[in-house]
Design an enzyme around this catalytic site. Structure first.
Site, PDB file in Angstrom:
ATOM      1  CB  SER A 189      -0.960  -0.042   1.197  1.00 47.87           C
ATOM      2  OG  SER A 189      -1.958   0.931   1.066  1.00 47.87           O
ATOM      3  CG  ASP A 402      -6.356  -3.096  -3.396  1.00 46.26           C
ATOM      4  OD1 ASP A 402      -7.136  -2.430  -2.680  1.00 46.26           O
ATOM      5  OD2 ASP A 402      -5.118  -2.949  -3.367  1.00 46.26           O
ATOM      6  CG  HIS A 442      -5.513  -2.416   0.444  1.00 45.52           C
ATOM      7  ND1 HIS A 442      -4.915  -1.944  -0.701  1.00 45.52           N
ATOM      8  CD2 HIS A 442      -4.993  -1.683   1.462  1.00 45.52           C
ATOM      9  CE1 HIS A 442      -4.083  -0.981  -0.389  1.00 45.52           C
ATOM     10  NE2 HIS A 442      -4.103  -0.805   0.910  1.00 45.52           N
TER      11      HIS A 442
END
Ligand SMILES: *[C@@H]1O[C@H](CO)[C@@H](O)[C@H](O)[C@H]1NC(C)=O
Ligand SMILES: *[C@@H]1O[C@H](CO)[C@@H](O)[C@H](O)[C@H]1NC(C)=O
Ligand SMILES: *[C@@H]1O[C@H](CO)[C@@H](O)[C@H](O)[C@H]1NC(C)=O
Ligand SMILES: *[C@@H]1O[C@H](CO)[C@@H](O)[C@H](O)[C@H]1NC(C)=O
Ligand SMILES: *[C@@H]1O[C@H](CO)[C@@H](O)[C@H](O)[C@H]1NC(C)=O
Ligand SMILES: *[C@@H]1O[C@H](CO)[C@@H](O)[C@H](O)[C@H]1NC(C)=O
Ligand SMILES: *[C@@H]1O[C@H](CO)[C@@H](O)[C@H](O)[C@H]1NC(C)=O
Ligand SMILES: *[C@@H]1O[C@H](CO)[C@@H](O)[C@H](O)[C@H]1NC(C)=O
Ligand SMILES: *[C@@H]1O[C@H](CO)[C@@H](O)[C@H](O)[C@H]1NC(C)=O
Ligand SMILES: *[C@@H]1O[C@H](CO)[C@@H](O)[C@H](O)[C@H]1NC(C)=O
Ligand SMILES: *[C@@H]1O[C@H](CO)[C@@H](O)[C@H](O)[C@H]1NC(C)=O
Length: 531
Positions: A189, A402, A442
């Site tokens: 991320s 995601d 994610h």
């Protein structure tokens, strides 16, 4: 290699083990003065942590919600503050295991935080890395500290990780008395963006970078997140607003249309870039007029949110969210308010105005945020030749389900690198490999085979060999020249925290994509082929 280390440790006579422990304990406490001598460093904690200790973080900002970590082996834990300018600084932690393999590793951060990734530090240290992690220049999950504080934004953009690496390598040498052999990075991320920032701007920091779901093209990522709120509308009573139950029915229809594109009806879309759903079948009619069908105005809203985003200059600034996770995406970005990351990024970093009204976001603002590109935070530079020249390797992965960072932006970067460097996929393979992990949310979770060893999950399956662990795969690539052709993921069914392995899949190296060829069940990796 790991098992060798374990074996040798296991064979040590008990007395030797005790002596080794007290030597390490002394080494740990003795290193304080030397660490304090590093320029700009103020040492906080130097702590020998005996194996099995429940490490807690009472000083940590409560919003980080850092839970305790029970770490298996003996560890020297060093925490320090490091000034990065007259008005900014980072907090760095080094977790230095007794059974050091000679390898150094930095972990990254997430969102707009402000939070040291303790679980990642413990995970890396358990593999014998001397691991460091920083707070990204501020404490806590909020972007408020950016307000009128360019030094804090600069730390967040690039300086926190780089400073932590420069100092972390020195601390490692001071404790163990020798240089590290290889240097690695692990993050997802914002952590994925930080990994790419290192490759783009600090090519000597790492030999191997594992970067997941990267928040690169950072300005446009936030703009895309904010723009979805504008397209969805801020008044959830308006006739064009699409409710969450309606998005749930949209998602079911998308999966119905696209699940079979890869040859398997398993609820997982292997390659969402091939999916272009039509939703006319969901429009309410006289015989079916329910709370989940769509009016014409709502269908237009859905269509607008299915599209790629174009700027005022007419050029794409961010691709659409990948199809198949409409319910989650909408709960985050399209629920009648702007998601907290774009909201805070615009308020506290772009406009320095805590009262900025998110419903006023325009394409002009979007162009402006990219134009000022604070401290190069965009992180979308496609020229990786300096990193390649150092011999560095990048393993890039992105979950294909995601909901927070569209996985369709990752191939966009890959293609940009290929074009910039004029390299074919097989040439890029020499130093940069990208894997699409179907059914992964994610950075983890999801209903596919998502566990690839990118972080600690407490499960043994993805933690043992380079074939099923991206970090170990990177070590093997860097140190033995054996590059991963695919990465194996494990899935545990619908409940991410319960149950045994229900599916295993080998995820393909881009631009390859997975297709089901049988004859075994689709939960069996050998029933799939990369084409
Ligand atoms: C570790 O300590 C915390 C705080 O004292 C406590 O809540 C937690 O239950 C402990 N965990 C274990 C595994 O002992
Ligand atoms: C962040 O928290 C640490 C304690 O964990 C503290 O030493 C440091 O000064 C804080 N940094 C800022 C910028 O507030
Ligand atoms: C280091 O020791 C700990 C505790 O015994 C163990 O859990 C870990 O696997 C070891 N790491 C290596 C790289 O041998
Ligand atoms: C120490 O911090 C100052 C800013 O306060 C910076 O200019 C300098 O480069 C830093 N020194 C080192 C050795 O990192
Ligand atoms: C609209 O927002 C309010 C306040 O957040 C919430 O209570 C309500 O359920 C929402 N309605 C819809 C249709 O989403
Ligand atoms: C009415 O909509 C339902 C689904 O919402 C669909 O199955 C049905 O075919 C539609 N009927 C007509 C007459 O179009
Ligand atoms: C569906 O029902 C709503 C409210 O009952 C009504 O306003 C709308 O006209 C109906 N739509 C169709 C296509 O029949
Ligand atoms: C167009 O605008 C987008 C969004 O601001 C920006 O990312 C892109 O670089 C611009 N393209 C050109 C060709 O100026
Ligand atoms: C990448 O690095 C290798 C090894 O240093 C070199 O042979 C190759 O030419 C480089 N490729 C590019 C595109 O820079
Ligand atoms: C590649 O990227 C670099 C750095 O952004 C840029 O200067 C260069 O013009 C690009 N080259 C090509 C061929 O796009
Ligand atoms: C997982 O498998 C083990 C061994 O087969 C079994 O004992 C256990 O009950 C299973 N757990 C779950 C949650 O299914």
């Amino acid at each position: 290699m790991w098992s060798n280390v374990r074996l040798i440790t296991g064979l040590l006579p008990l007395l030797g083990l005790v002596t080794a422990q007290s030597n390490f304990q002394k080494q740990c406490s003795d290193v304080r003065a030397a660490v304090a001598g590093i320029p700009n460093v103020t040492v906080n904690i130097v702590d020998f942590v005996p194996g099995g200790t429940n490490v807690t973080f009472p000083d940590n900002d409560v919003t980080c919600a850092a839970s305790q970590v029970v770490y298996g082996g003996d560890l020297c834990r060093i925490t320090m503050n490091i000034a990065t300018s007259a008005s900014s600084g980072i907090t760095l932690e080094a977790w230095l295991p007794v059974n050091w393999t000679g390898r150094f590793l930095s972990v990254g951060n997430g969102g707009l935080n402000g939070c040291i990734s303790y679980a990642d530090l413990a995970y890396a240290a358990s593999f014998g890395f001397a691991a460091v992690g920083a707070n990204n220049g501020h404490n806590g999950t909020s972007g408020k500290p950016f307000l009128n504080s360019p030094g804090v934004v600069e730390d967040f953009a690039y300086r926190s990780v780089h400073t932590g690496v420069v100092v972390g390598k020195q601390v490692t040498k001071l404790l163990y008395g020798r240089d590290h052999s290889y240097s690695y990075y692990l993050g997802c991320s914002t952590g994925g963006r930080q990994g790419f920032k290192s490759a783009q701007s600090f090519p000597n920091d790492f030999d191997g970078i594992v970067a997941g779901a990267p928040a690169f093209d950072f300005n446009n990522l936030n703009s895309w997140g904010g723009w979805q709120a504008v397209l969805a509308g801020f008044d959830n009573t308006s006739a064009s607003f699409v409710s969450l139950p309606q998005w749930v029915s949209v998602q079911a229809e998308v999966i119905r249309q696209c699940d079979g594109l890869d040859g398997a009806l398993d609820g997982i879309i292997e390659d969402p870039s091939m999916c272009f759903p039509k939703i006319s079948s969901l429009i309410c009619n006289a015989t079916s007029n329910t709370s989940t069908c769509l009016s014409g105005a709502q269908a237009t809203t859905v269509k607008n949110l299915f599209a790629d985003s174009y700027g005022e200059n007419g050029t794409l600034f961010y691709p659409r969210s990948q199809p198949g996770v409409e319910a989650q995406v909408s709960a985050i970005f399209r629920a009648g308010q702007m998601f907290v990351y774009p909201l805070e990024w615009y308020r506290y970093a772009i406009f320095n105005d805590p009262n900025w009204d998110p419903s006023t976001l325009t394409l002009e603002d979007i162009a402006y945020s990219e134009e000022i590109d604070l401290f190069g935070i965009s992180t979308f530079d496609a020229d990786l030749s300096s990193f390649n020249a150092t011999g560095g390797k990048i393993l890039h992965y992105h979950g294909q389900a995601d909901p927070i960072i569209s996985s369709l932006n990752s191939p966009r970067y890959y293609e940009k690198v290929a074009a910039n460097m004029s390299l074919s996929p097989s040439e890029l393979d020499e130093f940069y490999r990208f894997f699409r992990v179907s059914g992964m949310g994610h950075c983890g979770g999801g209903n596919g085979a998502w566990d690839i060893g990118n972080r600690y999950t407490g499960r043994p399956q993805a933690a043992s060999t380079p074939e099923d662990n991206v970090l170990l795969a990177m070590v093997e690539w860097v140190e033995e020249g054996k590059a991963p052709e695919s990465i194996t993921g494990y899935g545990y069914g619908k409940l991410p925290t319960a149950g045994n392995v229900t599916t295993t899949r080998k995820h393909c190296k881009y631009p390859g994509r997975n297709v089901y060829v049988g004859p075994g069940p689709n939960t069996d990796p050998s029933a799939w082929k990369c084409i």
